[in-house]
Design an enzyme around this catalytic site. Sequence first.
Site, PDB file in Angstrom:
ATOM      1  N   GLU A 114      38.453  58.211  48.139  1.00 53.61           N
ATOM      2  CA  GLU A 114      39.098  58.541  46.868  1.00 53.61           C
ATOM      3  C   GLU A 114      38.384  57.807  45.745  1.00 53.61           C
ATOM      4  O   GLU A 114      37.826  56.727  45.964  1.00 53.61           O
ATOM      5  CB  GLU A 114      40.570  58.110  46.874  1.00 53.61           C
ATOM      6  CG  GLU A 114      41.393  58.696  47.999  1.00 53.61           C
ATOM      7  CD  GLU A 114      42.751  58.011  48.128  1.00 53.61           C
ATOM      8  OE1 GLU A 114      43.231  57.459  47.123  1.00 53.61           O
ATOM      9  OE2 GLU A 114      43.301  58.007  49.239  1.00 53.61           O
ATOM     10  N   LYS A 116      38.221  55.427  42.594  1.00 55.00           N
ATOM     11  CA  LYS A 116      39.011  54.257  42.173  1.00 55.00           C
ATOM     12  C   LYS A 116      39.244  54.364  40.664  1.00 55.00           C
ATOM     13  O   LYS A 116      38.323  54.181  39.879  1.00 55.00           O
ATOM     14  CB  LYS A 116      38.273  52.964  42.520  1.00 55.00           C
ATOM     15  CG  LYS A 116      39.087  51.714  42.272  1.00 55.00           C
ATOM     16  CD  LYS A 116      38.342  50.488  42.789  1.00 55.00           C
ATOM     17  CE  LYS A 116      39.198  49.243  42.585  1.00 55.00           C
ATOM     18  NZ  LYS A 116      39.455  48.971  41.174  1.00 55.00           N
ATOM     19  N   ASP A 118      40.450  53.550  36.935  1.00 50.78           N
ATOM     20  CA  ASP A 118      40.487  52.318  36.154  1.00 50.78           C
ATOM     21  C   ASP A 118      41.668  52.373  35.198  1.00 50.78           C
ATOM     22  O   ASP A 118      41.558  52.815  34.062  1.00 50.78           O
ATOM     23  CB  ASP A 118      39.168  52.150  35.382  1.00 50.78           C
ATOM     24  CG  ASP A 118      38.939  50.710  34.967  1.00 50.78           C
ATOM     25  OD1 ASP A 118      39.665  49.833  35.465  1.00 50.78           O
ATOM     26  OD2 ASP A 118      38.050  50.457  34.141  1.00 50.78           O
ATOM     27  N   TYR A 225      48.151  58.065  44.547  1.00 45.12           N
ATOM     28  CA  TYR A 225      47.218  58.039  45.678  1.00 45.12           C
ATOM     29  C   TYR A 225      47.772  57.459  46.975  1.00 45.12           C
ATOM     30  O   TYR A 225      47.065  57.390  47.967  1.00 45.12           O
ATOM     31  CB  TYR A 225      45.949  57.267  45.302  1.00 45.12           C
ATOM     32  CG  TYR A 225      46.193  55.897  44.697  1.00 45.12           C
ATOM     33  CD1 TYR A 225      46.675  54.848  45.464  1.00 45.12           C
ATOM     34  CD2 TYR A 225      45.942  55.668  43.349  1.00 45.12           C
ATOM     35  CE1 TYR A 225      46.896  53.610  44.918  1.00 45.12           C
ATOM     36  CE2 TYR A 225      46.157  54.430  42.786  1.00 45.12           C
ATOM     37  CZ  TYR A 225      46.628  53.399  43.574  1.00 45.12           C
ATOM     38  OH  TYR A 225      46.870  52.164  43.018  1.00 45.12           O
ATOM     39  N   LYS A 312      32.511  49.151  44.834  1.00 43.68           N
ATOM     40  CA  LYS A 312      32.372  49.102  43.380  1.00 43.68           C
ATOM     41  C   LYS A 312      30.973  49.589  42.991  1.00 43.68           C
ATOM     42  O   LYS A 312      29.960  49.136  43.549  1.00 43.68           O
ATOM     43  CB  LYS A 312      32.579  47.669  42.857  1.00 43.68           C
ATOM     44  CG  LYS A 312      33.922  47.066  43.216  1.00 43.68           C
ATOM     45  CD  LYS A 312      35.093  47.835  42.658  1.00 43.68           C
ATOM     46  CE  LYS A 312      35.298  47.655  41.187  1.00 43.68           C
ATOM     47  NZ  LYS A 312      35.858  46.368  40.800  1.00 43.68           N
ATOM     48  N   CYS A 406      33.554  13.758  29.932  1.00 42.47           N
ATOM     49  CA  CYS A 406      34.534  14.793  29.623  1.00 42.47           C
ATOM     50  C   CYS A 406      34.504  15.136  28.141  1.00 42.47           C
ATOM     51  O   CYS A 406      34.556  14.231  27.296  1.00 42.47           O
ATOM     52  CB  CYS A 406      35.928  14.307  30.020  1.00 42.47           C
ATOM     53  SG  CYS A 406      37.247  15.463  29.555  1.00 42.47           S
ATOM     54  N   CYS A 409      38.348  13.863  26.758  1.00 42.30           N
ATOM     55  CA  CYS A 409      38.806  12.463  26.763  1.00 42.30           C
ATOM     56  C   CYS A 409      37.655  11.472  26.913  1.00 42.30           C
ATOM     57  O   CYS A 409      37.874  10.258  26.923  1.00 42.30           O
ATOM     58  CB  CYS A 409      39.842  12.240  27.857  1.00 42.30           C
ATOM     59  SG  CYS A 409      39.172  12.350  29.530  1.00 42.30           S
ATOM     60  N   CYS A 424      36.623  15.652  35.775  1.00 47.71           N
ATOM     61  CA  CYS A 424      37.092  14.525  34.965  1.00 47.71           C
ATOM     62  C   CYS A 424      38.174  13.826  35.780  1.00 47.71           C
ATOM     63  O   CYS A 424      39.204  14.432  36.074  1.00 47.71           O
ATOM     64  CB  CYS A 424      37.646  15.002  33.627  1.00 47.71           C
ATOM     65  SG  CYS A 424      38.512  13.697  32.717  1.00 47.71           S
ATOM     66  N   CYS A 430      44.070  13.027  30.417  1.00 50.49           N
ATOM     67  CA  CYS A 430      43.182  14.015  29.783  1.00 50.49           C
ATOM     68  C   CYS A 430      44.020  15.201  29.290  1.00 50.49           C
ATOM     69  O   CYS A 430      44.658  15.893  30.101  1.00 50.49           O
ATOM     70  CB  CYS A 430      42.138  14.479  30.787  1.00 50.49           C
ATOM     71  SG  CYS A 430      40.930  15.634  30.110  1.00 50.49           S
TER      72      CYS A 430
END
Length: 669
Positions: A114, A116, A118, A225, A312, A406, A409, A424, A430
């Site tokens: 089938e 696919k 979207d 489907y 895909k 980081c 922080c 971090c 943080c």
Amino acid sequence: MENANVLAQITLLREELNEHNYNYYVLDQPVISDLEFDQKLKKLQELEQLYPEFFDEDSPTQRVGGAVTKNFPTIVHENRMYSLENSYSKEDLIDWENRIQRVLGNVPVEYVCELKYDGASISITYENGRLVRAVTRGDGFQGDDVTNNIKTIKSVPLKLKGDFPEKFDIRGEIILPLAGFEKMNMELIDIGETPYSNPRNTASGSLKLQDSAEVAKRPLECLLYNIVGANNFFNTHAHSLEAARSYGFKVPNHSKLVKNLDEVFDFISYWDTHRHDLPYETDGVVIKVNDLFQQEELGYTAKNPRWAIAYKFKAEQASTVLDMISYQVGRTGAITPVANLQPVQLAGTIVKRASLHNADQIEKLDVREGDTVFVEKGGEIIPKIVGVDFNQRQPDSQPTEYITHCPECHTELVRKPGEAQHYCPNFYECPPQIIGRIEHFISRKAMNIDGLGGETVALLYKNGLVKNYADLYELTKEQIVPLERMADKSADNLLKGIQESKKIPFERVLFALGIRFVGETVAKKLAKHYQSIDALMQADYDALVHVDEIGDKIALSIRSFFKNESNLELINRLKNYGLQFEIETKENTQVSTKFEGMTMVVSGKFETFSRDEIKQKIEDYGGKNGSSITGKTSVVVAGADMGPAKLEKATKLGIPIWTEEEFINQLEN
């Protein structure tokens, strides 16, 4: 007598209009003009207004909408909506078929191919031939009730035709055809408004519009489907699709029953070229095992059906300039480098940012600021950089130096052996980590707190009102109202959502805590096994690794989390606020402890009981149902046509195999 004549006229008009709707929106074969249709519809509306006693919620006049839904209730799916495993090559599909054959034992397998679609996934429930409910996919376990909006889509039948199952769910995609999408955008451009970005997002957004009359104005379609919950009605998937068409559903006629993988490859090759001729967007092909008994034998993983896979089409690719690399801090402290790009059109959307994953990926691609890069959508969803156009690199270009501290922080980053990402370590101070943990806590799959989103969490944190998720339960209206974009009603909704979250069951509270590696599925396993947070906290490493699907990494993470005094303090606070830290006791159907401590796998076709009935009996007698045969399996209950691979594995492991008759004897004795 006059009323009887009026009712007869109304009934005839409804039947005519329903048939014309079916011809136009499902078969694409109209037999009357739009003007004639509108005249009949207008006549019916007039009669229904004059004679309200003949109101029918399934009347074609109700398609225009008008119901306003301010909050979309969350509905638990009776049958879970699984996601599909993705494949991107012929080799992936060959591997998939090999996995199938290992379970089924090298028997002939037919497939249904089938397209696919979207769009936005939907599950529609019918009872006695009438549409009773439509629910979005959500997280697969539960979604939003959008029934009023779905009823406005004319290709969705309100009443079915023919010989249909008494109750079932039908799954499909709500899509916006390209012509309709372009028309909507032209209308927006004409009035100086910003056009929509792509058909898929517009279709998805349409389902959550509060006024169903607005949804009715949009040229949405529903392509169906899969029928779920009526397996006894059909033997094959192809048969169920044909039946669905006869009931009045719009099932695209591009699906094809094929005999082998070579025919699957031919189908993919054809549509990879011809998909651009379709009136709507499609991004691949779905391949399903046709025989429903074989589907049942193959079963499911934690996320996907083993009997279906999505192929895909190759992702669209575009090139653009990378202006700057920035770094994001996640709730676990993981650092993610992000490419900030000059905007580029890609697969229907404008892309401005793309993931660079980690330091190793940057080094491997040799990505630098100022480079012209190639961008594509991984699975056509998340943009990623796949290469650099070195011919356009500037002479003064400098290699990218990954950050050492980081960005939020300024704590020095760490990278553990064997891990790709930098972290971090400033877990409790943080800001993005604190905000991220609270956002995770309130998220839909966790505590699902209405009235509270990411922006509000950041606002609460910046104003010093929350430093962890337990602080949410101490918020007052007086603290919230003065905040930016807040008012009395917003504050009331937020506080109400926080109070309602106290009813969320233990497994979701456990997931909400944010223990590293404890995702939604693992949280359910742990909750079911230990029943309470206290029992889980007392479990040592050896006990944890013996729980189904709990490995070394997860066990160590759990022990580390519960050794931390700050985490224990948070849990105690949440207990005091009334959150659920024990499994809710449900009605006990157990009639015996005969199978206590046993894990049993059911396989094959049965005569006296259905598979589901046998599984229920196992639980009623104290046993546990297993999804696959492992060293922990105690007994296999085998019916006719049990998969040879399962039989071979059970024999090899020395696991007892009971026939249906032997199983019944065990119950009776």
